[in-house]
Design an enzyme around this catalytic site. Sequence first.
Site, short mmCIF file in Angstrom:
data_model
loop_
_atom_site.label_atom_id
_atom_site.label_comp_id
_atom_site.label_asym_id
_atom_site.label_seq_id
_atom_site.Cartn_x
_atom_site.Cartn_y
_atom_site.Cartn_z
N GLY A 159 18.54 11.07 18.51
CA GLY A 159 19.29 10.62 19.67
C GLY A 159 20.79 10.70 19.40
O GLY A 159 21.25 11.33 18.45
N ASP A 184 20.96 11.33 25.76
CA ASP A 184 19.88 11.02 24.80
C ASP A 184 20.26 9.78 24.01
O ASP A 184 19.93 9.63 22.84
CB ASP A 184 19.63 12.21 23.87
CG ASP A 184 18.28 12.16 23.17
OD1 ASP A 184 17.42 11.35 23.59
OD2 ASP A 184 18.08 12.89 22.18
N HIS A 219 17.67 6.57 26.22
CA HIS A 219 16.67 5.64 25.67
C HIS A 219 17.17 4.20 25.59
O HIS A 219 16.38 3.26 25.60
CB HIS A 219 16.24 6.09 24.27
CG HIS A 219 15.56 7.41 24.23
ND1 HIS A 219 14.20 7.55 24.45
CD2 HIS A 219 16.04 8.66 24.03
CE1 HIS A 219 13.87 8.84 24.36
NE2 HIS A 219 14.97 9.52 24.11
N ILE A 269 27.54 17.48 17.96
CA ILE A 269 26.69 17.28 16.79
C ILE A 269 25.36 18.01 16.95
O ILE A 269 24.87 18.65 16.02
CB ILE A 269 26.43 15.77 16.56
CG1 ILE A 269 27.75 15.06 16.25
CG2 ILE A 269 25.41 15.54 15.44
CD1 ILE A 269 27.67 13.55 16.32
N GLN A 315 10.54 11.80 16.98
CA GLN A 315 9.37 11.18 17.60
C GLN A 315 8.33 10.86 16.52
O GLN A 315 8.01 11.73 15.69
CB GLN A 315 8.76 12.13 18.63
CG GLN A 315 9.73 12.64 19.67
CD GLN A 315 9.91 11.69 20.83
OE1 GLN A 315 9.00 10.98 21.22
NE2 GLN A 315 11.09 11.68 21.41
#
Length: 397
Positions: free
Chosen positions: A318, A282, A67, A258, A149
């Site tokens: 993320g 991510d 992203h 994680i 999201q």
Amino acid sequence: MGNLYLVNATIVLENSILEQGFIHIKDDKIETVGEMAVCPSWSDDEQVFDCAGMQYVIPGMIDIHVHGAAGFDFMDGSHEAFEGIAKALAKEGTTSFLATTITNPIEHTVDALKSLEKYSAQGTGLDVAEMLGIHLEGPFINKQQKGAQPESAIITPDAKVFREWQELSGNAIKVITFAPELDAQFELLQELTKTGVIPSMGHTDGSYDETMDAISQGVSHATHLFNGMKGMHHRDPGVVGAALLHDDVHVEIIPDGIHFHPDLLKLIVKMKGLENVLAITDGMRAKGMPDGEYDLGGQQVTVRDGTCVLSTSGSLAGSIVTMNQARLNLAKWLDLSIHEQIQITSVNQAKRLGLIGRKGSIEVGKDADIVVIGQDGEVELTICRGAISYERNGGGN
């Protein structure tokens, strides 16, 4: 541009390792690969990088789900943001990527797609990581598995909306993450398979039976496996169970230690085989930045000690792992050879995107996307399409 030589190199080829080798790059392509004994002489005005003392020379890594980085996000919609991310990714050994969106109000998503189309049409600089297309993550997802999201912008899967967005993007959308159990009569799925876009199940709360039905209709990919999807239960294997059991489904993993327990990687590889596993980051805008508060899709994210969570709910949001660190983690946790490492970070991605003819391995005629790895495993040099984009001890971008 012009001629660039990597010399005295340990080169990881597709099926072998070439010791004391050289690579001659001409413009943006790999011109020659061979032993130093037959390396041609070069002139003073040609670029030469001596790889003596380095660990490996490997193909550039490909991140199909990222992203942002360096304080920027693709949803920012500006050339400055796109170029800033592309430069930052090169520093971690990523030479190409899919610009990944996040669920946002329709008008904001439209603006981002238009801006990405313009950026792609202008042609990204040869000295930064190359944008290969767009990964549309949302907004056609399930609120029950929204993760980071924004729920207010989630909408029902809609083939007509997708067609409009694909046109706006200049047909750049290569992957869509959606919840197939909400796709009435699989109308969106049928459109994706018809047009060659990879349908990826993610942020989905489908049952095992619903998911297996979707796979039978063409779903072939799972977005960040284990995260943002119904997990395994002994009475309902869920989305995770379906993804692991079906041979035709490729799975993304975030190897940051994680997002899931590292030992689960052993289960994934046993079930899927290395050829169906793709490392992703991510990554969000905080990647490469200090700990603090950052924006993701209009939401505040707290980043501390390598973990990114929504400040309001604590949900994972993320990551800030780099592709090279993901490679090193995979090597450690799974005891992977260097060939197995690049399979999960380069080869599989190139094959998945239909680009193995020009990316994913070091081979004459392919794009000169190359990374030099030092003895400590870190990136020493990144070459994107023949241009040096990062040099650890010599500047670069």
